[in-house]
Design a protein around this motif. Structure first.
Motif, PDB file in Angstrom:
ATOM      1  N   GLU A  42       0.842  -1.194   0.000  1.00  0.00           N
ATOM      2  CA  GLU A  42       0.000   0.000   0.000  1.00  0.00           C
ATOM      3  C   GLU A  42       0.878   1.245   0.000  1.00  0.00           C
ATOM      4  N   LEU A  43       0.341   2.318  -0.556  1.00  0.00           N
ATOM      5  CA  LEU A  43       1.046   3.599  -0.528  1.00  0.00           C
ATOM      6  C   LEU A  43       1.069   4.163   0.892  1.00  0.00           C
ATOM      7  N   TYR A  47       1.815   9.801   0.226  1.00  0.00           N
ATOM      8  CA  TYR A  47       1.444   9.759  -1.188  1.00  0.00           C
ATOM      9  C   TYR A  47      -0.061   9.629  -1.379  1.00  0.00           C
ATOM     10  N   THR A  48      -0.745   8.898  -0.530  1.00  0.00           N
ATOM     11  CA  THR A  48      -2.206   8.810  -0.687  1.00  0.00           C
ATOM     12  C   THR A  48      -2.847  10.162  -0.443  1.00  0.00           C
ATOM     13  N   PRO A  51      -1.483  12.669  -4.088  1.00  0.00           N
ATOM     14  CA  PRO A  51      -1.248  11.881  -5.297  1.00  0.00           C
ATOM     15  C   PRO A  51      -0.515  12.654  -6.392  1.00  0.00           C
ATOM     16  N   LEU A  54       3.044  11.642  -7.327  1.00  0.00           N
ATOM     17  CA  LEU A  54       3.284  10.426  -8.103  1.00  0.00           C
ATOM     18  C   LEU A  54       3.321  10.748  -9.585  1.00  0.00           C
ATOM     19  N   LEU A  66       3.778   6.181 -10.018  1.00  0.00           N
ATOM     20  CA  LEU A  66       4.908   5.738  -9.210  1.00  0.00           C
ATOM     21  C   LEU A  66       5.697   6.914  -8.678  1.00  0.00           C
ATOM     22  N   PHE A  82       7.505   3.309  -4.788  1.00  0.00           N
ATOM     23  CA  PHE A  82       6.110   3.353  -4.372  1.00  0.00           C
ATOM     24  C   PHE A  82       5.233   3.376  -5.619  1.00  0.00           C
ATOM     25  N   SER A  84       1.043   3.141  -7.227  1.00  0.00           N
ATOM     26  CA  SER A  84      -0.399   3.190  -7.065  1.00  0.00           C
ATOM     27  C   SER A  84      -1.014   2.611  -8.335  1.00  0.00           C
ATOM     28  N   ARG A  93      -0.677  -4.119 -11.729  1.00  0.00           N
ATOM     29  CA  ARG A  93      -0.279  -4.237 -10.317  1.00  0.00           C
ATOM     30  C   ARG A  93       0.780  -5.311 -10.146  1.00  0.00           C
ATOM     31  N   ASP A 104      13.263  -2.449  -4.767  1.00  0.00           N
ATOM     32  CA  ASP A 104      13.141  -1.575  -3.601  1.00  0.00           C
ATOM     33  C   ASP A 104      14.263  -1.850  -2.597  1.00  0.00           C
TER      34      ASP A 104
END
Length: 156
Positions: A42-43, A47-48, A51, A54, A66, A82, A84, A93, A104
């Motif tokens: 999950e972000l 970032y959530t 947005p 990103l 990203l 990261f 989304s 995904r 990462d």
């Protein structure tokens, strides 16, 4: 670059993922891709809640965004990734999940050394369209561009 040096440019975690895909047949490869989709982290709230931080990846058929974070400068800087991507886009995904798991936490130099054709080594061409594979290569290219900029590593 020789085949051996291209192989060695693939980080161990990403090579292990490619090896896992290589041991499977088409239907099972698709199932593994879906497992990576389910495992995409999950972000974080930073970032959530924002947005706009990103970057979109228009090469992908599905909406994916990203961001990279780089701690330090130069080839030794540490990279965090990261993504989304909507749950209704499992292939996209899955690609993001592969890149997240395989890249990462690596150094900027390791991420920048990954050949763009690594996506073809997963053996997914028989189960997903070339357009979707280009989307994954597009993700990798954007990651590498962001890492190069943020780590201040000159282009090779």
């Amino acid at each position: 670059m020789t085949a051996a040096s291209a192989e060695s440019a693939v980080p161990a975690a990403l090579q292990e993922i490619a090896d896992d895909f290589g041991q499977l047949t088409g239907k099972d490869r698709l199932q593994l891709l879906l497992e990576f989709s389910d495992g995409l982290p999950e972000l974080p709230a930073r970032y959530t809640d924002h947005p706009e931080l990103l970057e979109p990846v228009p090469e992908c058929q599905s909406p994916i965004f990203l961001a990279t974070e780089v701690e330090g400068t130069g080839c030794e800087a540490r990279v965090r990734l990261f993504f989304s991507a909507p749950p209704e886009a499992p292939t996209t995904r899955g690609f993001a999940g592969i890149l997240a798991e395989g890249l990462d936490g690596l150094s900027a130099g390791e991420v920048l050394a990954v050949p763009l054709d690594v996506t073809g080594r997963l053996g997914l061409a028989e189960v997903v369209s070339p357009l979707r594979l280009r989307g994954m290569a597009g993700m990798l290219g954007r990651i590498q561009r962001q890492v190069r900029q943020k780590a201040q590593v000159p282009a090779a």
